[in-house]
Enzyme design. Structure first.
Site, PDB file in Angstrom:
ATOM      1  N   TYR A 144      -0.161 -11.288 -63.938  1.00 43.11           N
ATOM      2  CA  TYR A 144      -1.533 -11.020 -63.506  1.00 43.11           C
ATOM      3  C   TYR A 144      -1.575 -10.982 -61.982  1.00 43.11           C
ATOM      4  O   TYR A 144      -1.021 -11.867 -61.325  1.00 43.11           O
ATOM      5  CB  TYR A 144      -2.461 -12.126 -64.018  1.00 43.11           C
ATOM      6  CG  TYR A 144      -3.919 -11.955 -63.626  1.00 43.11           C
ATOM      7  CD1 TYR A 144      -4.675 -10.899 -64.133  1.00 43.11           C
ATOM      8  CD2 TYR A 144      -4.530 -12.855 -62.759  1.00 43.11           C
ATOM      9  CE1 TYR A 144      -6.012 -10.752 -63.781  1.00 43.11           C
ATOM     10  CE2 TYR A 144      -5.872 -12.719 -62.409  1.00 43.11           C
ATOM     11  CZ  TYR A 144      -6.608 -11.664 -62.923  1.00 43.11           C
ATOM     12  OH  TYR A 144      -7.925 -11.529 -62.579  1.00 43.11           O
ATOM     13  N   ASP A 239       4.014 -12.019 -55.680  1.00 40.91           N
ATOM     14  CA  ASP A 239       2.653 -12.521 -55.795  1.00 40.91           C
ATOM     15  C   ASP A 239       2.755 -14.042 -55.917  1.00 40.91           C
ATOM     16  O   ASP A 239       3.044 -14.581 -56.982  1.00 40.91           O
ATOM     17  CB  ASP A 239       1.980 -11.908 -57.028  1.00 40.91           C
ATOM     18  CG  ASP A 239       0.568 -12.459 -57.249  1.00 40.91           C
ATOM     19  OD1 ASP A 239       0.201 -13.443 -56.568  1.00 40.91           O
ATOM     20  OD2 ASP A 239      -0.146 -11.912 -58.105  1.00 40.91           O
ATOM     21  N   LYS A 267      -5.510 -19.304 -54.134  1.00 39.02           N
ATOM     22  CA  LYS A 267      -5.508 -20.643 -54.720  1.00 39.02           C
ATOM     23  C   LYS A 267      -5.246 -21.747 -53.687  1.00 39.02           C
ATOM     24  O   LYS A 267      -6.140 -22.028 -52.890  1.00 39.02           O
ATOM     25  CB  LYS A 267      -4.564 -20.674 -55.919  1.00 39.02           C
ATOM     26  CG  LYS A 267      -5.047 -19.647 -56.973  1.00 39.02           C
ATOM     27  CD  LYS A 267      -4.436 -19.739 -58.342  1.00 39.02           C
ATOM     28  CE  LYS A 267      -5.239 -18.860 -59.299  1.00 39.02           C
ATOM     29  NZ  LYS A 267      -4.568 -17.730 -59.851  1.00 39.02           N
TER      30      LYS A 267
HETATM   31  C1  LIG Z   1      -5.119 -16.236 -59.793  1.00 41.29           C
HETATM   32  C2  LIG Z   1      -4.134 -15.167 -59.531  1.00 41.29           C
HETATM   33  C3  LIG Z   1      -4.504 -13.969 -58.899  1.00 41.29           C
HETATM   34  C4  LIG Z   1      -5.935 -13.617 -58.598  1.00 41.29           C
HETATM   35  O1  LIG Z   1      -6.516 -14.469 -57.673  1.00 41.29           O
HETATM   36  P1  LIG Z   1      -8.139 -14.550 -57.616  1.00 41.29           P
HETATM   37  O2  LIG Z   1      -8.388 -15.439 -56.448  1.00 41.29           O
HETATM   38  O3  LIG Z   1      -8.562 -15.098 -58.921  1.00 41.29           O
HETATM   39  O4  LIG Z   1      -8.631 -13.179 -57.394  1.00 41.29           O
HETATM   40  C5  LIG Z   1      -3.503 -13.089 -58.561  1.00 41.29           C
HETATM   41  N1  LIG Z   1      -2.223 -13.349 -58.835  1.00 41.29           N
HETATM   42  C6  LIG Z   1      -1.834 -14.487 -59.458  1.00 41.29           C
HETATM   43  C7  LIG Z   1      -0.393 -14.742 -59.701  1.00 41.29           C
HETATM   44  C8  LIG Z   1      -2.781 -15.426 -59.840  1.00 41.29           C
HETATM   45  O5  LIG Z   1      -2.387 -16.521 -60.483  1.00 41.29           O
END
Ligand SMILES: *Cc1c(COP(=O)(O)O)cnc(C)c1O
Length: 427
Positions: A144, A239, A267
């Site tokens: 994601y 990511d 995060k």
């Molecule tokens: C949470 C998450 C996102 C998205 O971040 P948001 O602040 O919710 O937009 C993207 N990549 C990873 C790996 C994530 O865990």
């Protein structure tokens, strides 16, 4: 435990907010029941609107790595708020957090702050496309990267074929530029690159997957991606929205000793306020406006409240040389304890863990990618979730999520949790 007031609040919310929630993962769709409304939180505990106390294993999906309402962060935000919350003009604190992030994370010279992980990943691929002058990207099934159009693509059959959108509203034009690969399968990635020679701008990957449950990279997987990217002139994007400042000060790049070309954050980097960021070497970052041609902007990007929370969080992490050892030990303790009671009760399971990311799948087969992660998405998980909840332990309401361990957890909390797991399956 009673959830009368939560149920009431949810019914009211549903009338004015789609599904009663502002992010779908908060709904209890896959486990049944109604979401719990939080009143406040401190350290490792949530206190809900019915007065229940819950041990929290989600921690706002990652940011609260030092616990809820962590005093230095709260105080920094309060003090900053008194001075004005947004100017749309540069402030010194933006440079301070940038300097600190650049000093903690390997292989980056410059960083740009945005407001979410979604924005960070969306901007990172635009930058990669602009820099390489190529249009396609490779993403992995089950990873994601936020909800921007290019990433909401699910697998068709062959990953070499073009993806099809997995949300209405994503155009087929966008979907055709996202190629899907299988996590931990280098041969698959190689065949996609070979079939799209000179066209793939970037491979984006969660270096430890956390959005199909916790799925660690197989030995050599990240190194293999690095080599394939070098061979094909493709940029490698880690990511690290979940792994950044969680698995090590320098995130997964540091933990695995593999460098990415662009790294994205979210995060933890915001300390609980809306912050995302993406970073790379000078050559790539200077491709960004106002220096370079790739446009990216934000009215509230780098606002003083968010930066105060993020800076304080990173400072706390940076000065605590024992933090990652403690997190590792606590999570390993939880893992050992759960393994023991699950074995004792003859439950079929798989536990995956990297540092303070851990998840339990209720199937004995190894979980290495999205398809194998699906085995554990079953009735035993629902029983597990609701059983823990009844004991006052809150985990994510889906088996496709990792648990985020916070340093605020005590060994008593962990013992309590292990005992709660035992109760569920002993009965
Ligand atoms: C949470 C998450 C996102 C998205 O971040 P948001 O602040 O919710 O937009 C993207 N990549 C990873 C790996 C994530 O865990």
């Amino acid at each position: 435990m009673l959830y009368q007031r939560s149920s009431q609040l949810f019914a009211e919310a549903e009338k004015v907010i789609p599904g009663g929630v502002n992010s779908p993962v908060r709904a209890f769709k896959s486990v049944g029941g109604t979401p719990i409304f939080v009143k406040e939180a401190k350290g490792a505990y949530l206190y809900d609107e019915d007065g229940n106390k819950l041990i929290d294993y989600i921690n706002s999906w990652g940011p609260m790595i030092l616990g809820h309402a962590y005093e230095p962060v709260v105080n920094a935000v309060i003090e900053k708020a008194k001075l004005g919350t947004s100017f749309g003009m540069p402030t010194e604190i933006e440079t301070k957090i940038a300097e600190l992030a650049v000093s903690m994370v390997p292989n980056i010279d410059k960083i740009r702050f945005v407001n979410s992980g979604t924005e960070a990943c969306m901007s990172a691929i635009r930058l990669a496309r602009g820099f390489t002058d190529r249009e396609k990207i490779i993403k992995f099934k089950g990873c994601y990267h936020g909800h921007s159009d290019s990433f909401l693509i699910s697998a068709g059959s062959g990953a070499v074929t073009f993806g099809s959108p997995n949300s209405p509203g994503v155009t087929s034009g966008t979907a055709k530029d996202t190629l899907l690969a299988t996590y931990n399968d280098l041969a698959n990635v190689e065949s996609i690159l070979d079939a799209n020679k000179g066209e793939v701008a970037a491979i984006i990957v969660e270096p430890v997957a956390g959005n199909m449950g916790c799925v660690p990279p197989a030995k050599g997987f990240l190194e293999g991606l690095r080599a394939l990217c070098d061979k094909h002139g493709t940029l490698l994007i880690f990511d690290e929205v979940m792994t950044g400042f969680r698995l090590a000060k320098g995130g997964a790049q540091e933990l695995f000793g593999v460098n990415a070309d662009i790294v994205t954050f979210g995060k933890v980097i915001g300390g609980g306020l809306p912050v995302g960021a993406f970073a790379a070497c000078n050559e790539i970052m200077n491709y960004l406006a106002p220096v370079g041609p790739v446009y990216q902007a934000g009215t509230l990007s780098g606002n003083p409240l968010a930066m105060a929370a993020g800076l304080t969080m990173l400072q706390e992490i940076n000065k605590d040389s024992e933090l990652f050892t403690r997190l590792e030990e606590k999570t390993a303790y939880l893992e050992r304890g759960m393994r023991k009671v699950l074995n004792d009760n003859k439950v079929a399971y798989t536990i995956n863990r990297v540092g303070s990311m851990i998840s339990v799948f209720f199937d004995e087969r190894e979980v290495v990618d999205f398809d194998t992660a699906g085995y554990g998405n079953n009735d035993t998980f629902k029983k597990f979730f609701h059983g823990l909840l009844a004991e006052g332990v809150y985990i994510a309401p889906s088996s496709y999520e990792t648990w985020f361990i916070t340093d605020a957890l005590t060994y008593e909390d962990l013992d309590y949790t292990i005992n709660a797991v035992n109760k569920i399956f002993a009965s």
